[in-house]
Design a protein around this motif. Sequence first.
Motif, PDB file in Angstrom:
ATOM      1  N   TRP A  95       0.818  -1.214   0.000  1.00 36.47           N
ATOM      2  CA  TRP A  95       0.000   0.000   0.000  1.00 36.47           C
ATOM      3  C   TRP A  95       0.847   1.257   0.000  1.00 36.47           C
ATOM      4  CZ3 TRP A  95      -4.399   1.963  -1.201  1.00 36.47           C
ATOM      5  CH2 TRP A  95      -4.844   3.152  -0.623  1.00 36.47           C
ATOM      6  N   ILE A  96       1.927   1.275   0.778  1.00 35.91           N
ATOM      7  CA  ILE A  96       2.753   2.476   0.867  1.00 35.91           C
ATOM      8  C   ILE A  96       3.435   2.763  -0.465  1.00 35.91           C
ATOM      9  CG2 ILE A  96       4.928   1.444   1.624  1.00 35.91           C
ATOM     10  CD1 ILE A  96       3.268   4.523   3.252  1.00 35.91           C
ATOM     11  N   ASP A  97       3.764   1.714  -1.222  1.00 39.40           N
ATOM     12  CA  ASP A  97       4.368   1.905  -2.545  1.00 39.40           C
ATOM     13  C   ASP A  97       3.357   2.504  -3.516  1.00 39.40           C
ATOM     14  OD1 ASP A  97       6.695   0.857  -1.536  1.00 39.40           O
ATOM     15  OD2 ASP A  97       6.404  -1.139  -2.434  1.00 39.40           O
ATOM     16  N   MET A 168      -6.599   9.691   7.845  1.00 40.50           N
ATOM     17  CA  MET A 168      -6.393  11.024   8.382  1.00 40.50           C
ATOM     18  C   MET A 168      -4.943  11.247   8.797  1.00 40.50           C
ATOM     19  SD  MET A 168      -9.205  12.151   7.635  1.00 40.50           S
ATOM     20  CE  MET A 168      -8.754  13.817   8.106  1.00 40.50           C
ATOM     21  N   SER A 169      -4.247  10.182   9.191  1.00 43.44           N
ATOM     22  CA  SER A 169      -2.815  10.312   9.467  1.00 43.44           C
ATOM     23  C   SER A 169      -2.069  10.694   8.194  1.00 43.44           C
ATOM     24  CB  SER A 169      -2.254   9.000  10.022  1.00 43.44           C
ATOM     25  OG  SER A 169      -2.839   8.683  11.259  1.00 43.44           O
ATOM     26  N   LEU A 170      -2.461  10.079   7.084  1.00 44.45           N
ATOM     27  CA  LEU A 170      -1.825  10.390   5.810  1.00 44.45           C
ATOM     28  C   LEU A 170      -2.110  11.820   5.382  1.00 44.45           C
ATOM     29  CD1 LEU A 170      -0.299   9.651   3.230  1.00 44.45           C
ATOM     30  CD2 LEU A 170      -2.462   8.785   2.308  1.00 44.45           C
ATOM     31  N   THR A 171      -3.387  12.196   5.349  1.00 50.21           N
ATOM     32  CA  THR A 171      -3.722  13.538   4.854  1.00 50.21           C
ATOM     33  C   THR A 171      -3.211  14.617   5.801  1.00 50.21           C
ATOM     34  OG1 THR A 171      -5.927  13.327   5.868  1.00 50.21           O
ATOM     35  CG2 THR A 171      -5.728  12.775   3.534  1.00 50.21           C
ATOM     36  N   GLY A 172      -3.283  14.359   7.108  1.00 54.72           N
ATOM     37  CA  GLY A 172      -2.736  15.324   8.051  1.00 54.72           C
ATOM     38  C   GLY A 172      -1.235  15.468   7.903  1.00 54.72           C
ATOM     39  N   ARG A 191       9.209  16.515  -3.001  1.00 51.09           N
ATOM     40  CA  ARG A 191       9.065  15.063  -3.110  1.00 51.09           C
ATOM     41  C   ARG A 191       9.821  14.371  -1.973  1.00 51.09           C
ATOM     42  NH1 ARG A 191       9.826  10.706  -7.890  1.00 51.09           N
ATOM     43  NH2 ARG A 191       8.563  12.141  -9.098  1.00 51.09           N
ATOM     44  N   GLY A 192      11.002  14.882  -1.653  1.00 56.41           N
ATOM     45  CA  GLY A 192      11.768  14.312  -0.560  1.00 56.41           C
ATOM     46  C   GLY A 192      11.045  14.443   0.774  1.00 56.41           C
ATOM     47  N   LEU A 193      10.385  15.580   0.996  1.00 57.50           N
ATOM     48  CA  LEU A 193       9.618  15.769   2.227  1.00 57.50           C
ATOM     49  C   LEU A 193       8.448  14.787   2.296  1.00 57.50           C
ATOM     50  CD1 LEU A 193       9.478  19.671   2.469  1.00 57.50           C
ATOM     51  CD2 LEU A 193      10.917  18.121   3.797  1.00 57.50           C
ATOM     52  N   VAL A 194       7.786  14.589   1.168  1.00 51.01           N
ATOM     53  CA  VAL A 194       6.685  13.618   1.130  1.00 51.01           C
ATOM     54  C   VAL A 194       7.192  12.229   1.473  1.00 51.01           C
ATOM     55  CG1 VAL A 194       5.099  12.414  -0.427  1.00 51.01           C
ATOM     56  CG2 VAL A 194       5.198  14.911  -0.440  1.00 51.01           C
ATOM     57  N   ASP A 199       7.625   7.666   5.164  1.00 48.98           N
ATOM     58  CA  ASP A 199       8.489   6.791   5.955  1.00 48.98           C
ATOM     59  C   ASP A 199       8.015   6.722   7.411  1.00 48.98           C
ATOM     60  OD1 ASP A 199      10.115   6.122   3.836  1.00 48.98           O
ATOM     61  OD2 ASP A 199      11.673   7.607   4.306  1.00 48.98           O
ATOM     62  N   VAL A 200       7.555   7.847   7.937  1.00 45.45           N
ATOM     63  CA  VAL A 200       7.050   7.852   9.306  1.00 45.45           C
ATOM     64  C   VAL A 200       5.821   6.959   9.420  1.00 45.45           C
ATOM     65  CG1 VAL A 200       6.005   9.276  11.121  1.00 45.45           C
ATOM     66  CG2 VAL A 200       7.992  10.120   9.872  1.00 45.45           C
ATOM     67  N   LEU A 201       4.930   7.050   8.411  1.00 42.75           N
ATOM     68  CA  LEU A 201       3.742   6.194   8.433  1.00 42.75           C
ATOM     69  C   LEU A 201       4.119   4.717   8.333  1.00 42.75           C
ATOM     70  CD1 LEU A 201       1.052   7.943   6.198  1.00 42.75           C
ATOM     71  CD2 LEU A 201       1.009   7.625   8.667  1.00 42.75           C
ATOM     72  N   GLU A 202       5.137   4.432   7.531  1.00 42.68           N
ATOM     73  CA  GLU A 202       5.509   3.035   7.309  1.00 42.68           C
ATOM     74  C   GLU A 202       6.332   2.453   8.451  1.00 42.68           C
ATOM     75  OE1 GLU A 202       7.462   0.288   3.748  1.00 42.68           O
ATOM     76  OE2 GLU A 202       7.805   2.467   3.756  1.00 42.68           O
ATOM     77  N   HIS A 203       7.247   3.251   8.997  1.00 40.96           N
ATOM     78  CA  HIS A 203       8.196   2.708   9.962  1.00 40.96           C
ATOM     79  C   HIS A 203       8.103   3.308  11.360  1.00 40.96           C
ATOM     80  CE1 HIS A 203      10.102   0.788   6.545  1.00 40.96           C
ATOM     81  NE2 HIS A 203      10.328   1.956   5.958  1.00 40.96           N
ATOM     82  N   GLY A 204       7.327   4.359  11.523  1.00 48.42           N
ATOM     83  CA  GLY A 204       7.285   5.035  12.809  1.00 48.42           C
ATOM     84  C   GLY A 204       8.337   6.115  12.897  1.00 48.42           C
TER      85      GLY A 204
END
Length: 210
Positions: A95-97, A168-172, A191-194, A199-204
């Motif tokens: 999903w993250i990809d 909402m975690s993603l959009t926020g 793009r790098g910031l995104v 990465d935070v969503l995927e790995h914490g």
Amino acid sequence: MTAARSRFSPADRPQLGLRERKKIKTREAIRDATYALIKEQGYDATTIEQIADRAEVSPSTVFRYFPTKEDIVLTDEYDPLMLEELRARPAGEPWIDSLRHVIHMALDVLTEEDPETVRTRAHLAIQVPAVRSRMVESMSETGRMLREAIAERSGLAPDSLEARVYAMSLTGGLLEVYLHWAENGFQDDLRGLVDRALDVLEHGLPAANS
């Protein structure tokens, strides 16, 4: 025209009828007029009447397409197209990809077509409280749309707590990326910031620096 642009530009989609394409062009004319006036005289000084005059439409036409001036600045037609792209990604793809692919594609289109408008919109979000408030509402609406795609891929119900929290975690997170980018003078690669946010969503959270 790139393949990405042909998929993400609503006015160029061949399945749209003439009437729908005209509506999109009217919306674009109103938006272009708004940004031109804001550049000339600032946000607060720009009125709906001036926008209508510059776009060569009536004020009632402006309000028919955009309820408020903030909506003119922020509204675009990309959310449904991004959702369509997400649904078209391979079912077995992580999903993250899928998210990275579609968000990168949308960013490429936006920054290639009109990078100045992208920056102006971000500036307004940090400078004008009404714009920032409407942006938060808009991202919440995007999150509700995203829940549908999350539910389809994961098998969760769209109104499940897990789907709601993830969306909402993603959009926020993406909203904070946008504000961070503007607050730091657009020095970072967007793009790098995104990717850092994803990465935070995927790995914490990353480990603290020692």
